[in-house]
Design a protein around this motif. Structure first.
Motif, PDB file in Angstrom:
ATOM      1  N   LYS A   1     130.461  -9.791 -55.536  1.00  0.00           N
ATOM      2  CA  LYS A   1     130.458  -9.033 -56.787  1.00  0.00           C
ATOM      3  C   LYS A   1     129.127  -9.194 -57.519  1.00  0.00           C
ATOM      4  O   LYS A   1     128.575  -8.225 -58.058  1.00  0.00           O
ATOM      5  CB  LYS A   1     131.617  -9.484 -57.674  1.00  0.00           C
ATOM      6  N   VAL A   2     128.622 -10.414 -57.545  1.00  0.00           N
ATOM      7  CA  VAL A   2     127.338 -10.654 -58.214  1.00  0.00           C
ATOM      8  C   VAL A   2     126.211  -9.972 -57.440  1.00  0.00           C
ATOM      9  O   VAL A   2     125.285  -9.399 -58.024  1.00  0.00           O
ATOM     10  CB  VAL A   2     127.075 -12.168 -58.353  1.00  0.00           C
ATOM     11  N   ARG A   3     126.311 -10.013 -56.132  1.00  0.00           N
ATOM     12  CA  ARG A   3     125.312  -9.346 -55.290  1.00  0.00           C
ATOM     13  C   ARG A   3     125.318  -7.840 -55.536  1.00  0.00           C
ATOM     14  O   ARG A   3     124.264  -7.193 -55.585  1.00  0.00           O
ATOM     15  CB  ARG A   3     125.587  -9.667 -53.823  1.00  0.00           C
ATOM     16  N   ALA A   4     126.503  -7.276 -55.711  1.00  0.00           N
ATOM     17  CA  ALA A   4     126.606  -5.840 -56.011  1.00  0.00           C
ATOM     18  C   ALA A   4     125.969  -5.526 -57.356  1.00  0.00           C
ATOM     19  O   ALA A   4     125.304  -4.489 -57.515  1.00  0.00           O
ATOM     20  CB  ALA A   4     128.072  -5.405 -56.008  1.00  0.00           C
TER      21      ALA A   4
ATOM     22  N   LYS B   1     125.597  -4.573 -68.545  1.00  0.00           N
ATOM     23  CA  LYS B   1     126.102  -5.033 -67.260  1.00  0.00           C
ATOM     24  C   LYS B   1     125.798  -6.519 -67.030  1.00  0.00           C
ATOM     25  O   LYS B   1     126.507  -7.196 -66.284  1.00  0.00           O
ATOM     26  CB  LYS B   1     125.512  -4.190 -66.123  1.00  0.00           C
ATOM     27  N   LYS B   2     124.762  -7.012 -67.659  1.00  0.00           N
ATOM     28  CA  LYS B   2     124.428  -8.441 -67.584  1.00  0.00           C
ATOM     29  C   LYS B   2     125.500  -9.284 -68.251  1.00  0.00           C
ATOM     30  O   LYS B   2     125.842 -10.379 -67.796  1.00  0.00           O
ATOM     31  CB  LYS B   2     123.066  -8.685 -68.255  1.00  0.00           C
ATOM     32  N   GLY B   3     126.070  -8.742 -69.336  1.00  0.00           N
ATOM     33  CA  GLY B   3     127.100  -9.471 -70.068  1.00  0.00           C
ATOM     34  C   GLY B   3     126.555 -10.756 -70.671  1.00  0.00           C
ATOM     35  O   GLY B   3     125.438 -10.779 -71.197  1.00  0.00           O
ATOM     36  N   ASN B   4     127.305 -11.826 -70.548  1.00  0.00           N
ATOM     37  CA  ASN B   4     126.888 -13.106 -71.122  1.00  0.00           C
ATOM     38  C   ASN B   4     126.065 -13.962 -70.171  1.00  0.00           C
ATOM     39  O   ASN B   4     125.695 -15.089 -70.507  1.00  0.00           O
ATOM     40  CB  ASN B   4     128.123 -13.890 -71.573  1.00  0.00           C
ATOM     41  N   ASP B   5     125.806 -13.444 -68.982  1.00  0.00           N
ATOM     42  CA  ASP B   5     125.008 -14.199 -68.023  1.00  0.00           C
ATOM     43  C   ASP B   5     123.560 -14.305 -68.500  1.00  0.00           C
ATOM     44  O   ASP B   5     123.045 -13.388 -69.143  1.00  0.00           O
ATOM     45  CB  ASP B   5     125.041 -13.535 -66.646  1.00  0.00           C
ATOM     46  N   PRO B   6     122.869 -15.373 -68.147  1.00  0.00           N
ATOM     47  CA  PRO B   6     121.475 -15.519 -68.569  1.00  0.00           C
ATOM     48  C   PRO B   6     120.514 -14.576 -67.846  1.00  0.00           C
ATOM     49  O   PRO B   6     119.453 -14.240 -68.372  1.00  0.00           O
ATOM     50  CB  PRO B   6     121.154 -16.981 -68.246  1.00  0.00           C
ATOM     51  N   TRP B   7     120.897 -14.151 -66.629  1.00  0.00           N
ATOM     52  CA  TRP B   7     120.029 -13.293 -65.829  1.00  0.00           C
ATOM     53  C   TRP B   7     120.698 -11.949 -65.589  1.00  0.00           C
ATOM     54  O   TRP B   7     121.876 -11.774 -65.909  1.00  0.00           O
ATOM     55  CB  TRP B   7     119.673 -13.985 -64.517  1.00  0.00           C
ATOM     56  N   LEU B   8     119.973 -11.001 -65.048  1.00  0.00           N
ATOM     57  CA  LEU B   8     120.493  -9.646 -64.901  1.00  0.00           C
ATOM     58  C   LEU B   8     121.712  -9.574 -63.995  1.00  0.00           C
ATOM     59  O   LEU B   8     122.520  -8.659 -64.123  1.00  0.00           O
ATOM     60  CB  LEU B   8     119.392  -8.714 -64.373  1.00  0.00           C
ATOM     61  N   ALA B   9     121.824 -10.527 -63.056  1.00  0.00           N
ATOM     62  CA  ALA B   9     122.979 -10.532 -62.162  1.00  0.00           C
ATOM     63  C   ALA B   9     123.420 -11.970 -61.915  1.00  0.00           C
ATOM     64  O   ALA B   9     123.152 -12.543 -60.868  1.00  0.00           O
ATOM     65  CB  ALA B   9     122.650  -9.844 -60.842  1.00  0.00           C
ATOM     66  N   GLY B  10     124.041 -12.564 -62.925  1.00  0.00           N
ATOM     67  CA  GLY B  10     124.626 -13.877 -62.715  1.00  0.00           C
ATOM     68  C   GLY B  10     123.913 -15.023 -63.382  1.00  0.00           C
ATOM     69  O   GLY B  10     123.100 -14.851 -64.300  1.00  0.00           O
ATOM     70  N   GLN B  11     124.201 -16.223 -62.876  1.00  0.00           N
ATOM     71  CA  GLN B  11     123.727 -17.453 -63.484  1.00  0.00           C
ATOM     72  C   GLN B  11     122.369 -17.901 -62.949  1.00  0.00           C
ATOM     73  O   GLN B  11     121.784 -18.852 -63.466  1.00  0.00           O
ATOM     74  CB  GLN B  11     124.759 -18.569 -63.236  1.00  0.00           C
ATOM     75  N   GLU B  12     121.886 -17.265 -61.895  1.00  0.00           N
ATOM     76  CA  GLU B  12     120.621 -17.646 -61.288  1.00  0.00           C
ATOM     77  C   GLU B  12     119.670 -16.455 -61.225  1.00  0.00           C
ATOM     78  O   GLU B  12     120.102 -15.307 -61.196  1.00  0.00           O
ATOM     79  CB  GLU B  12     120.848 -18.184 -59.861  1.00  0.00           C
ATOM     80  N   VAL B  13     118.394 -16.749 -61.192  1.00  0.00           N
ATOM     81  CA  VAL B  13     117.391 -15.696 -61.009  1.00  0.00           C
ATOM     82  C   VAL B  13     117.644 -14.995 -59.682  1.00  0.00           C
ATOM     83  O   VAL B  13     117.895 -15.643 -58.663  1.00  0.00           O
ATOM     84  CB  VAL B  13     115.971 -16.289 -61.010  1.00  0.00           C
ATOM     85  N   SER B  14     117.607 -13.674 -59.686  1.00  0.00           N
ATOM     86  CA  SER B  14     117.827 -12.909 -58.457  1.00  0.00           C
ATOM     87  C   SER B  14     116.700 -11.907 -58.257  1.00  0.00           C
ATOM     88  O   SER B  14     115.783 -11.781 -59.085  1.00  0.00           O
ATOM     89  CB  SER B  14     119.177 -12.178 -58.511  1.00  0.00           C
ATOM     90  N   LEU B  15     116.792 -11.175 -57.164  1.00  0.00           N
ATOM     91  CA  LEU B  15     115.804 -10.126 -56.886  1.00  0.00           C
ATOM     92  C   LEU B  15     115.775  -9.082 -57.999  1.00  0.00           C
ATOM     93  O   LEU B  15     114.748  -8.429 -58.210  1.00  0.00           O
ATOM     94  CB  LEU B  15     116.101  -9.461 -55.544  1.00  0.00           C
ATOM     95  N   ALA B  16     116.882  -8.924 -58.728  1.00  0.00           N
ATOM     96  CA  ALA B  16     116.911  -7.948 -59.824  1.00  0.00           C
ATOM     97  C   ALA B  16     115.937  -8.338 -60.929  1.00  0.00           C
ATOM     98  O   ALA B  16     115.202  -7.488 -61.456  1.00  0.00           O
ATOM     99  CB  ALA B  16     118.326  -7.825 -60.380  1.00  0.00           C
ATOM    100  N   ASP B  17     115.918  -9.601 -61.294  1.00  0.00           N
ATOM    101  CA  ASP B  17     115.003 -10.058 -62.346  1.00  0.00           C
ATOM    102  C   ASP B  17     113.552  -9.907 -61.908  1.00  0.00           C
ATOM    103  O   ASP B  17     112.703  -9.441 -62.679  1.00  0.00           O
ATOM    104  CB  ASP B  17     115.297 -11.527 -62.676  1.00  0.00           C
TER     105      ASP B  17
END
Length: 210
Positions: free
Chosen positions: A91-94, A149-165
């Motif tokens: 889900k986070v990957r999506a 879509k980020k919601g309360n997460d610190p990064w654009l897709a979840g709790q860790e830095v991802s390719l999206a950021d």
């Protein structure tokens, strides 16, 4: 093709910076061949042989030639050692892929003219104030959607830095240099932007605008 990866594109390109940021984070040794967008070099015959549509980045690696920033970064993240920037949870990957897709379809095409209005008007054709207002509104709508879509997460897709950021941050760097920064980078996005400033590989690839 050379054994060492060869990256075509100049440091001022936002998409090239995305690739350089990931390469730096993963400790990938590569060669870079500058192709300056501002001087029209991607449209020269030499580069058109590499990319028929005159775009950067282009990456020669592992005996193949890759186009498109997300395809390049996804391959590097999957095949090279170092920290992973792809979420394990489906889900986070999506969400990561969605953020990148939204940015490429609706963010970059509007953020670039917004930035260009202030920083590179001669390159993008001296947009009018009305055109700037329109792209600014569309840019704001896209960034608001990413924050939603980020919601309360610190990064654009979840709790860790991802390719999206890594994908989105480079053009926000240019936005931060314009009078539009307070309109576009505010609230939760401003907090995200402050976190991005702490990513060592992103700081290390900041273009020299001198």
């Amino acid at each position: 093709m050379a054994d060492k990866p060869v990256l075509y594109g100049f440091d001022g390109s936002t998409y090239v910076r995305s690739v350089r940021t990931l390469m730096h984070a993963k400790g990938i040794d590569y060669e870079q061949v500058p192709v300056n967008v501002l001087e029209g070099e991607p449209r020269q015959p030499e580069h058109l042989k590499r990319h028929p549509f005159g775009k950067v980045p282009v990456l020669d690696i592992d005996g193949m030639r890759l186009y498109e920033t997300y395809a390049i970064n996804a391959y590097l993240d999957e095949t090279r050692d170092g920290p992973s920037f792809t979420p394990r949870d489906a889900k986070v990957r999506a969400r990561m892929r969605m953020a990148i897709g939204l940015f490429d379809s609706f963010g970059y095409p509007n953020l670039l003219p917004s930035v260009g209005y202030h920083l590179f008007p001669e390159v993008i054709g001296n947009p009018t104030e009305e055109q700037h207002k329109e792209t600014l509104e569309k840019s704001k709508a896209l960034l608001d959607l990413l924050v939603e879509k980020k919601g309360n997460d610190p990064w654009l897709a979840g709790q860790e830095v991802s390719l999206a950021d890594i994908h989105v941050a480079p053009i926000l760097f240019y936005v931060s240099l314009t009078p539009d920064k307070d309109t576009l980078i505010q609230g939760a996005l401003s907090e995200w932007w402050q976190r991005v400033g702490g990513i060592e590989s992103f700081k290390a690839t900041e273009p020299d605008l001198g």
